[in-house]
Design an enzyme around this catalytic site. Structure first.
Site, PDB file in Angstrom:
ATOM      1  CD  GLU B 130      -2.948   1.098   0.196  1.00  0.00           C
ATOM      2  OE1 GLU B 130      -3.809   0.219   0.198  1.00  0.00           O
ATOM      3  OE2 GLU B 130      -2.880   1.967  -0.692  1.00  0.00           O
ATOM      4  CD  GLU B 191      15.411  12.554  -3.405  1.00  0.00           C
ATOM      5  OE1 GLU B 191      16.591  12.345  -3.098  1.00  0.00           O
ATOM      6  OE2 GLU B 191      14.447  12.080  -2.795  1.00  0.00           O
ATOM      7  CE  LYS B 206       4.824   7.235  -6.215  1.00  0.00           C
ATOM      8  NZ  LYS B 206       5.058   8.655  -5.901  1.00  0.00           N
TER       9      LYS B 206
END
Lengths: 442, 442
Positions: B130, B191, B206
């Site tokens: 999850e 980043e 994703k």
């Protein structure tokens, strides 16, 4: 590959949702089989009256009036008939004969949930009920499972589509409550008798279910504080709008500290509340539902979608059916009811929130001072005061000219606020208390 | 009551998420025990360097550099170390030694997911993830379970917080891409090397995971079409805003018909797209994430929340841990990877959507006619044409004065649109193709 025998599915109820569930089960038979790992066999549809069922676009031989025989031969029983009885007895029969149960019946769960869950736990059966709250929006499963490792602090939900439709129409079109209700009835959003929706019985049932899951505590329906939206006038909505708020019927479930004992407790209540127009819940329009969850680690989450309707409810029922059927094929129980926390359920007087109190006052010197004094006396801190003209026409027969005073408070204890309001009503300077609205989502 | 032995939990990774998971496990020990029905015993935290771990506010004796011994003694292994190796090897070792695995590692799942799921299926182990998509927002479980009885038609997700932060800043404050990126870096959203976010590698991972779950089909990372947001200028965002749109980096996964074969297929792609300001996804600000799901019966659903961050990811990891631990205590497998549908994955050329094509054209008679002709020739229907001034300063050295032309199309096949754009670029009348943006969420 191991071949499993069919999973036998009995359907109780042949209305809109039942017919939709049956149709999807038959149409997508192969897809369900591959998702489950075994065929789902719809063994029958129990209805009260065979005549009514005949109009449905479904094989006639599926229909029966003998629910009990149907249940006896089933691995999984889907209850979408609604009402308390005979739904309760049928579900108990299903559980006791070893079947798992999928239900969309929020009234039944809110009223007899404890009995049903205990019966299920005794025999190791599972009770699935995603469809009971907020239609197809997955909220039960996230609460039962996804957030099982977190601590839910607060839930605010728009869980009744009818009242959201009415309030949204009042807000966006300036409609009166009666006109908005009439349109909602005409469009089929509201029933002929709108009591269940408008007086928030439906929302209270959902609050009871959500709070029980979120706080691992049994929250009886009777302990859910309930206020409906009948008292919300067009003027109230208009004033709220001007102040940057929208009126929504909210189900609020939260952890809080009992002011009497200092111990942790929970509260579940349903009432029309003011919510900032910047809040995500303010953007929930028409008959949509949304549930806003605040958890310790997960932060703020929102689940949004169509609240009810045949296909949406059927989707939730079928999702549960796949879970139940997979469990049946592969074995192993799912999640039981979780009431291990058993926190005390606190009354409405124990909650702390912000308030907007609207008063009709006689327009003479010293009024504001005497009003402010009552707030101070009861320890309620005032955040803002606004003088309006709302209501002046309503009391044109009064001796003195009147004006409207809106007092916004900082966070205050409900019992202190209630005492303040009682005292205000007794003041000579106050003609009437027009409304007391809670402000949520600060 | 039956007493179960402890469930032994090994933690791989002691960074922000790992430390948070460990802290919550230790702090809420009793609460977890009552939710699971057995104690969760954190047996150790594997780190690369014991020195780094010493600063954490956790018992020093938990830390070890010997991940393999730790895995060997565990019932459940939590992997929050990130990266492909040694994470992959450790997870395979865990699976093969009979442990269930909870991971937050999207890169690993998108790259080696098939291998990991197959290994898990062989031994009957479970892989929970999850936390890999959209932090604490429960989206994996709803897709795997709640919507298991429905057919997902389409997913549109804002699944990368960094790029949403940048695009939101450009939209709301008129910032340039470089300035917005600089602020995002300063605040720790981006980043030092922002490639993974800005060039949409993270979002593509994703998309691969979401599409695989939604369509029960393996969607390799390589087959996800990927475009980042580096080419999005302040001017593009400004023009979009004027036209009633906002630019969002969207992961779009959908079922569609293969134009070549007429068969059903699926598409997964990530690109900056225009979305109407009325769409719920347009209201997702800052670094938040949201996933919009359209399903056949459930209709439109949206899941919204903070995308990443230590506590949010920890919440998702712990939710999975409770599921895994309950399964361990009570028995019975959960859901496996579901790739039974095995639909063909179609290339970007097969999709159909609307487009906004922005051209810099020489301002002389007949330009519009020759541009319009190219659209017509390739079967792309034009919905609107707007002439702007955008870009004229950029080509001040040109021989002829230039003007901007924005052409909005009706839904068109990507391959037709691409052919149109190639042809437009060859026209004498066209100075340059400034941008081609897809319009989603119509």
């Amino acid at each position: 590959m191991i071949e499993y025998r069919n999973v036998r599915v009995a359907l109780l109820g042949g209305g809109t949702v039942g017919a939709q569930v049956a149709r999807l089960l038959l149409e997508h038979k192969e897809e369900f089989a591959s998702r489950v790992g075994a065929s789902l066999e719809l063994t029958g549809i129990a209805v009260r009256n065979l005549d009514a069922a005949r109009s449905a676009d479904l094989p006639k031989e599926l229909f029966t009036t003998d629910a009990e025989s149907l249940i006896l031969g089933a691995d999984i029983v889907i209850e979408v008939m609604g009402g308390l009885e005979p739904a309760r007895s049928y579900i108990l029969q299903a559980i006791n004969s070893g079947a798992d149960v999928v239900t969309a019946n929020k009234a039944l769960l809110a009223t007899h949930g404890t009995e049903l869950f205990e019966a299920a736990e005794r025999v190791g059966a599972q009770l699935y009920f995603e469809a009971a709250v907020a239609g197809a929006i997955p909220i039960i499963r996230p609460l039962r499972e996804s957030l099982a490792g977190d601590r839910v602090k607060r839930i605010m939900g728009i869980v009744n589509g009818t009242t959201n439709y009415i309030l949204d129409k009042m807000d966006t079109e300036g409609a009166s409550f009666d006109d908005a209700l009439a349109v909602a009835t005409e469009l089929g959003y509201a029933e002929a008798d709108p009591t269940a929706d408008v007086d928030a019985f439906d929302a209270a049932q959902k609050a009871s279910i959500l709070a029980s899951l979120a706080f691992h505590t049994t929250i009886p329906l009777e302990s859910v504080h309930r206020e409906g939206i009948r008292a919300i006038s067009g003027k109230t909505v208009e004033l709220a709008k001007k102040a940057g708020y929208v009126v929504k019927l909210l189900a609020v479930c939260e952890r809080l500290t009992d002011p009497a004992t200092g111990e942790e407790g929970v509260s579940a209540r349903v009432y029309p509340a003011l919510i900032s127009r910047e809040h995500p819940l303010a953007a929930v329009h028409k008959a949509n539902n949304a549930v806003f969850v605040e958890a310790e680690a997960a932060g703020s989450l929102m689940f949004y979608g169509a609240g009810a309707g045949g296909p949406e409810t059927a989707s939730a029922v079928l999702g549960d059916l796949v879970s139940a059927a997979r469990r049946h094929v592969i074995g192993g129980p799912g999640l039981g009811a979780s009431t291990h926390a058993n926190l005390p359920v606190l009354p409405i007087s124990a909650i702390t929130t912000r308030y907007h109190v609207t008063l009709l006052v006689f327009d003479r010197p010293g009024v504001l001072a005497s009003v402010a004094e009552e707030f101070a006396k009861h320890g309620v801190s005032v955040e803002l005061v606004e003088q309006g003209t709302f209501g002046s026409e309503a009391v044109s027969g009064e001796a003195a000219p009147t004006a409207t005073l809106v007092i916004g408070t900082h966070a205050a204890l409900e019992s202190d606020l209630a005492a303040t309001v009682s005292a205000l009503a007794q003041l000579d300077a106050v003609s009437s208390v027009v409304s007391v609205l809670r402000v949520e989502g600060a």
